[in-house]
Design an enzyme around this catalytic site. Structure first.
Site, PDB file in Angstrom:
ATOM      1  CE1 TYR A   1      -0.594  -6.179   7.134  1.00 21.61           C
ATOM      2  CE2 TYR A   1       1.622  -5.647   6.381  1.00 21.61           C
ATOM      3  CZ  TYR A   1       0.386  -6.224   6.149  1.00 21.61           C
ATOM      4  OH  TYR A   1       0.127  -6.835   4.954  1.00 21.61           O
TER       5      TYR A   1
HETATM    6  N1  LIG Z   1      -2.466  -5.741  -1.275  1.00 19.77           N
HETATM    7  C1  LIG Z   1      -1.182  -5.994  -1.116  1.00 19.77           C
HETATM    8  O1  LIG Z   1      -0.355  -5.628  -1.957  1.00 19.77           O
HETATM    9  C2  LIG Z   1      -0.699  -6.789   0.082  1.00 19.77           C
HETATM   10  C3  LIG Z   1       0.672  -6.815   0.362  1.00 19.77           C
HETATM   11  C4  LIG Z   1       1.126  -7.607   1.397  1.00 19.77           C
HETATM   12  C5  LIG Z   1       0.231  -8.355   2.146  1.00 19.77           C
HETATM   13  N2  LIG Z   1      -1.103  -8.269   1.885  1.00 19.77           N
HETATM   14  C6  LIG Z   1      -2.010  -9.089   2.692  1.00 19.77           C
HETATM   15  O2  LIG Z   1      -2.947  -9.746   1.854  1.00 19.77           O
HETATM   16  C7  LIG Z   1      -4.205  -9.865   2.528  1.00 19.77           C
HETATM   17  C8  LIG Z   1      -5.298  -9.198   1.725  1.00 19.77           C
HETATM   18  O3  LIG Z   1      -4.922  -7.886   1.438  1.00 19.77           O
HETATM   19  P1  LIG Z   1      -5.882  -6.846   0.714  1.00 19.77           P
HETATM   20  O4  LIG Z   1      -4.992  -5.796   0.162  1.00 19.77           O
HETATM   21  O5  LIG Z   1      -6.840  -7.529  -0.182  1.00 19.77           O
HETATM   22  O6  LIG Z   1      -6.650  -6.233   1.976  1.00 19.77           O
HETATM   23  P2  LIG Z   1      -7.968  -5.344   1.968  1.00 19.77           P
HETATM   24  O7  LIG Z   1      -7.846  -4.486   3.162  1.00 19.77           O
HETATM   25  O8  LIG Z   1      -8.195  -4.719   0.638  1.00 19.77           O
HETATM   26  O9  LIG Z   1      -9.111  -6.451   2.122  1.00 19.77           O
HETATM   27  C9  LIG Z   1      -9.245  -7.202   3.244  1.00 19.77           C
HETATM   28  C10 LIG Z   1     -10.664  -7.748   3.354  1.00 19.77           C
HETATM   29  O10 LIG Z   1     -10.792  -8.091   4.725  1.00 19.77           O
HETATM   30  C11 LIG Z   1     -12.001  -7.529   5.231  1.00 19.77           C
HETATM   31  N3  LIG Z   1     -11.845  -7.267   6.659  1.00 19.77           N
HETATM   32  C12 LIG Z   1     -11.145  -6.267   7.262  1.00 19.77           C
HETATM   33  N4  LIG Z   1     -11.268  -6.347   8.590  1.00 19.77           N
HETATM   34  C13 LIG Z   1     -12.065  -7.419   8.845  1.00 19.77           C
HETATM   35  C14 LIG Z   1     -12.571  -8.008  10.036  1.00 19.77           C
HETATM   36  N5  LIG Z   1     -12.264  -7.536  11.251  1.00 19.77           N
HETATM   37  N6  LIG Z   1     -13.375  -9.091   9.916  1.00 19.77           N
HETATM   38  C15 LIG Z   1     -13.710  -9.587   8.698  1.00 19.77           C
HETATM   39  N7  LIG Z   1     -13.254  -9.066   7.544  1.00 19.77           N
HETATM   40  C16 LIG Z   1     -12.447  -7.999   7.620  1.00 19.77           C
HETATM   41  C17 LIG Z   1     -12.242  -6.263   4.433  1.00 19.77           C
HETATM   42  O11 LIG Z   1     -13.606  -5.882   4.470  1.00 19.77           O
HETATM   43  C18 LIG Z   1     -11.767  -6.694   3.051  1.00 19.77           C
HETATM   44  O12 LIG Z   1     -12.808  -7.283   2.306  1.00 19.77           O
HETATM   45  C19 LIG Z   1      -3.985  -9.240   3.914  1.00 19.77           C
HETATM   46  O13 LIG Z   1      -3.593 -10.237   4.822  1.00 19.77           O
HETATM   47  C20 LIG Z   1      -2.843  -8.274   3.667  1.00 19.77           C
HETATM   48  O14 LIG Z   1      -2.144  -7.969   4.855  1.00 19.77           O
HETATM   49  C21 LIG Z   1      -1.589  -7.501   0.876  1.00 19.77           C
END
Ligand SMILES: NC(=O)c1ccc[n+]([C@@H]2O[C@H](COP(=O)([O-])OP(=O)(O)OC[C@H]3O[C@@H](n4cnc5c(N)ncnc54)[C@H](O)[C@@H]3O)[C@@H](O)[C@H]2O)c1
Length: 247
Positions: free
Chosen positions: A150
């Site tokens: 990641y």
């Molecule tokens: N939540 C956090 O605290 C956090 C922290 C650091 C970074 N991030 C980053 O923020 C972004 C969003 O995070 P999140 O927590 O909402 O993630 P999540 O996993 O809850 O949501 C991601 C979305 O992407 C979709 N998805 C997954 N694989 C896919 C694919 N192959 N094709 C199309 N859609 C796909 C899922 O269905 C979901 O709707 C990501 O890049 C994550 O790495 C989040």
């Protein structure tokens, strides 16, 4: 209305932080093409946002998906001025235990998708003086154990973003990165499954809470897409309550 007459592609735009971004962008006047693999979340988003959203159910890791999304923005809404590369799927394991499949999942949905969507969107972003928002992570900045696949993909996204920000500046296209920390359904489940680790993470947040996707993270993305940020490119913004600082 900060984003009237803008059309923005949001990957992973049906749920989690991406879902919040889609909703906030529409509330601020934008049209959104939400690309997500989750059909049910996409259907709910369409019901809620109506004609202001076009949902595409597809895997962001495929080149055709990027082309499909750009085509939908142009045909349905008449152009494209913003791109939010939010989707990223990954699995956690110690570096030595990561399988090729795990590396492929993280790089295809994180790095390759970000590269493909930027390339497919480029001609339209150049026409409109567009804005790209890519996603990094505090876990990558600090080197959190079990996050090698990641973190490597996230830092590849940040490196790419800095280079493209410099190359596309002459076309008035801006490229920035947001590193969020937010209480999504996934984080909520994890907080219940691993309460001690969750408390440790929380203790590192000066503002004392995980962010809310809609009120804490999405407005920062909306700002970067708007003209308010027109003198900002190549930057990483930490939307994380102060948990990590870039110097
Ligand atoms: N939540 C956090 O605290 C956090 C922290 C650091 C970074 N991030 C980053 O923020 C972004 C969003 O995070 P999140 O927590 O909402 O993630 P999540 O996993 O809850 O949501 C991601 C979305 O992407 C979709 N998805 C997954 N694989 C896919 C694919 N192959 N094709 C199309 N859609 C796909 C899922 O269905 C979901 O709707 C990501 O890049 C994550 O790495 C989040």
């Amino acid at each position: 209305m900060q984003l009237e007459n803008r059309t923005v592609i949001v990957t992973g735009g049906a749920a989690g932080i991406g879902g919040a971004i889609s909703r906030v962008l529409v509330r601020r006047g934008a049209k959104v093409v939400a690309v997500d693999i989750d059909a049910q979340a996409g259907a709910e988003l369409e019901t809620e946002l109506g004609d202001d959203v076009a949902f595409i159910q597809a895997d962001v890791g495929l080149w055709e998906t990027a082309e499909l999304a750009v085509d939908a923005a142009v045909r349905r809404f008449g152009g494209l001025s913003g791109l939010v590369n939010n989707a990223h799927a990954s699995r956690q394991a110690a570096f030595a235990d990561l399988t090729q499949e795990m590396w492929d999942l993280s790089f295809s949905t994180g790095f390759v998708a970000t590269r493909n969507f930027m390339l497919a969107a480029h001609p339209h972003l150049a026409e409109s003086g567009g804005s790209v928002v890519n996603f990094g992570s505090g876990a990558a900045l600090v080197g959190q154990p079990t996050q090698a696949a990641y973190a490597a993909a996230k830092e590849a996204v940040r490196g790419l973003s800095r280079v493209v920000a410099n190359e596309w500046a002459q076309e008035d296209i801006r490229v920035n990165v947001v590193c969020p920390m937010a209480m999504t359904a996934g984080v909520s489940e994890w907080s219940k499954a691993a309460p001690e680790l969750y408390q440790q993470s929380l203790a590192k947040v000066p503002l004392g809470r995980f962010g809310d996707p809609e009120t804490d993270v999405a407005p920062i993305v909306a700002f970067l897409l708007s003209d308010d940020a027109k003198y900002m490119t190549g930057q990483t913004l930490m939307a994380d309550g102060g948990a990590n600082k870039l110097y």
